[in-house]
Design an enzyme around this catalytic site. Structure first.
Site, PDB file in Angstrom:
ATOM      1  N   ASP A 104       0.777  -1.179   0.141  1.00  0.00           N
ATOM      2  CA  ASP A 104       0.019  -0.152   0.015  1.00  0.00           C
ATOM      3  C   ASP A 104       1.025   1.106  -0.168  1.00  0.00           C
ATOM      4  O   ASP A 104       1.969   1.155   0.672  1.00  0.00           O
ATOM      5  CB  ASP A 104      -0.854   0.040   1.204  1.00  0.00           C
ATOM      6  CG  ASP A 104      -1.873  -1.106   1.266  1.00  0.00           C
ATOM      7  OD1 ASP A 104      -2.327  -1.556   0.138  1.00  0.00           O
ATOM      8  OD2 ASP A 104      -2.446  -1.358   2.145  1.00  0.00           O
ATOM      9  N   LYS A 105       0.187   2.395  -0.360  1.00  0.00           N
ATOM     10  CA  LYS A 105       1.095   3.767  -0.660  1.00  0.00           C
ATOM     11  C   LYS A 105       1.606   3.794   0.628  1.00  0.00           C
ATOM     12  O   LYS A 105       2.817   4.378   0.803  1.00  0.00           O
ATOM     13  CB  LYS A 105       0.196   4.518  -1.190  1.00  0.00           C
ATOM     14  CG  LYS A 105       0.765   5.937  -1.176  1.00  0.00           C
ATOM     15  CD  LYS A 105      -0.037   7.191  -1.823  1.00  0.00           C
ATOM     16  CE  LYS A 105       0.489   8.290  -1.956  1.00  0.00           C
ATOM     17  NZ  LYS A 105      -0.226   9.510  -2.509  1.00  0.00           N
TER      18      LYS A 105
END
Length: 373
Positions: free
Chosen positions: A147-148
Site C-alpha cells: 500500500d502507498k
C-alpha cells in the site's frame, strides 16, 4: 534477429521455460497482436519444433519456435524507456537494500505508491528504468505490491523468468513475510491467528475492504505481541498467510486494535495524542523467499524515520523481534507418527495407574484383603 518480412526462428530461453505461447509473443514481439497469433496458430503458420501449436501451449527451454513473416501492427508504437531525472535515479538507487542476479530488493518509503493510477504519477514502477542499463535489457518488474502508506521490503524481479519464479512462490504461499505494526491497545491473547474472510466494502468503490463471513475470500494472519507500552499501544509482529488487499489493516481493526495512523480503518481512534506521528505505522520488515539463483533470499528493511522515532519514544527495543521470530506451524504428523504417539500415551497412562492399583490392595503380593463379615 530477422526482420518481420522473413520467417523468424527463435530458441526458447531459460527465462521463458513454461510460458504460454501467446504470452511469449506479448513479451518478445508485442507488436504482434493476439488476434494475429491466434490466426497463425489456427492456420498452422506457427510451429514449435516443427509441430503446430496453440496460443495456450506451454513452451519449454531449448524448443525452436517458427514465426511467419508480418504481423506488425502499424499503429502500435514500441515502448520506449522514459528518461528519468537525476533526482529520480538517486531516489531509486537510494531504496536498494540488496541485489542478486535475479532480484533487486527495495525498502519502499511511506507515501510512495507501488504502481501508477488515477492522479498517481510518482510510483516505484515508474522508477524501475533506473535499473535497466541498455535499451535491449529486460525491464525489471514488480512481483508483489505494498500500500502507498506502508513502508518496507518490495521485491523486484530482474528478468521475466525470475518474475515468474517469484510470483509462483508468492501465490503458493511459500514466501515468508514479516511485518511490524504499532496498534492501539493490547490484544488479550498475545499470540494467535486472525482468520476472517475479506471482501470489498459496498459503496466504497472498491477502495475499502471489510470482514465478510458470507461472501468474503479466505484471509488469515498470524500475530504476536512483541512489547506493549502500558495499555495504550502495542508492537505486533504480523505474518500474512494470504495476500488480500489491506489484509493486515482490516484484521487489526477487526481485532479491536487498529494500526496507529490508519484512519481509513480505525477512524479517529487510530491516532495517539502527543508527539507520536499521525503517519501509518505498518512496515514490511522482512522477506524470506526461495531464489532462482539457489538457496534463500532473506532481506530486512530498516524502519522509516517516523516509525523508528515512535519506537524509541515508547521504549521498544527493535532487537526483541528479530531475536524471537514468529513460530512456524509444525508439519502435520504422518499416520505412523500418530500411532506411535498413541502407543506412547497409552504406555505412560498404564505406568501412572500401577501405583494406585497396588495401593488399593494392602496385602503381600498386591492381593486385596478380604473383607470381614
Amino acid at each position: 534477429m530477422k526482420t518481420s518480412d522473413e520467417v523468424r526462428q527463435f530458441t526458447i530461453a531459460p527465462d521463458d521455460d513454461g510460458i504460454r505461447l501467446d504470452r511469449w509473443f506479448k513479451r518478445h514481439l508485442p507488436q504482434v497482436g493476439f488476434g494475429t497469433v491466434s490466426k497463425w496458430a489456427r492456420t498452422g503458420q506457427i510451429r514449435v519444433d516443427g509441430k503446430r501449436a496453440k496460443p495456450d501451449d506451454r513452451l519449454e527451454q531449448g524448443q525452436q519456435l517458427r514465426v511467419p513473416p508480418g504481423g506488425d501492427t502499424p499503429d502500435r508504437k514500441p515502448k520506449t524507456k522514459r528518461p528519468l531525472t537525476q533526482a529520480e535515479v538517486e531516489q531509486a538507487e537510494g531504496m536498494v537494500v540488496q541485489q542478486t542476479p535475479s532480484a533487486i530488493v527495495l525498502n519502499k518509503p511511506p507515501g510512495l505508491a507501488t504502481q501508477g493510477g488515477t492522479n498517481t504519477t510518482s510510483h516505484v514502477d515508474g522508477l524501475l528504468d533506473a535499473f535497466t542499463p541498455g535499451e535491449d535489457d529486460p525491464r525489471p518488474r514488480l512481483v508483489h505490491r505494498l500500500d502507498k502508506d506502508t513502508s518496507g521490503i518490495l521485491l523486484i524481479a530482474r528478468t521475466p523468468g525470475s518474475a515468474a519464479f517469484f510470483s509462483k512462490r508468492f501465490s503458493g504461499r511459500s514466501a515468508k513475510k514479516i511485518y511490524w505494526a504499532l496498534v492501539i491497545g493490547v490484544p488479550d491473547i498475545r499470540e494467535g491467528t486472525i482468520d476472517a474472510p475479506l471482501a470489498k466494502q459496498p459503496g466504497s468503490g472498491g477502495e475499502k475492504m471489510h470482514v465478510d463471513h458470507e461472501g468474503g475470500q479466505p484471509a488469515k494472519t498470524k500475530y504476536r505481541v512483541v512489547e506493549s507500552a502500558g495499555k495504550k499501544v502495542s508492537w505486533l509482529e504480523l505474518q500474512p498467510m494470504t495476500g488480500r488487499t489491506h489484509q493486515l489493516r482490516v484484521h487489526c481493526a477487526a481485532m479491536g486494535h487498529p494500526i496507529v495512523g490508519d484512519g481509513k480503518y480505525g477512524g479517529k481512534d487510530a491516532f495517539l495524542t502527543g508527539s507520536i506521528s499521525r503517519k501509518m505505522h505498518l512496515h514490511a520488515r522482512r522477506l524470506i523467499i526461495d531464489s532462482p539463483d539457489g538457496g534463500k533470499l532473506d532481506a530486512v528493511a530498516d524502519l522509516p524515520e517516523h516509525f523508528a522515532a515512535s519506537m524509541e519514544q515508547l521504549g521498544f527495543d527493535e532487537a526483541a523481534s528479530d531475536a524471537t521470530p514468529i513460530r512456524d506451524d509444525p508439519p502435520p504428523k504422518s499416520r505412523e507418527e500418530k500411532k506411535q504417539q498413541a502407543r506412547q500415551h497409552a504406555k505412560t497412562y498404564r505406568k501412572s495407574q500401577r501405583g494406585p492399583r497396588r495401593g488399593r490392595g494392602g496385602g503381600a503380593g498386591g492381593k486385596p484383603k478380604g473383607r470381614g463379615k
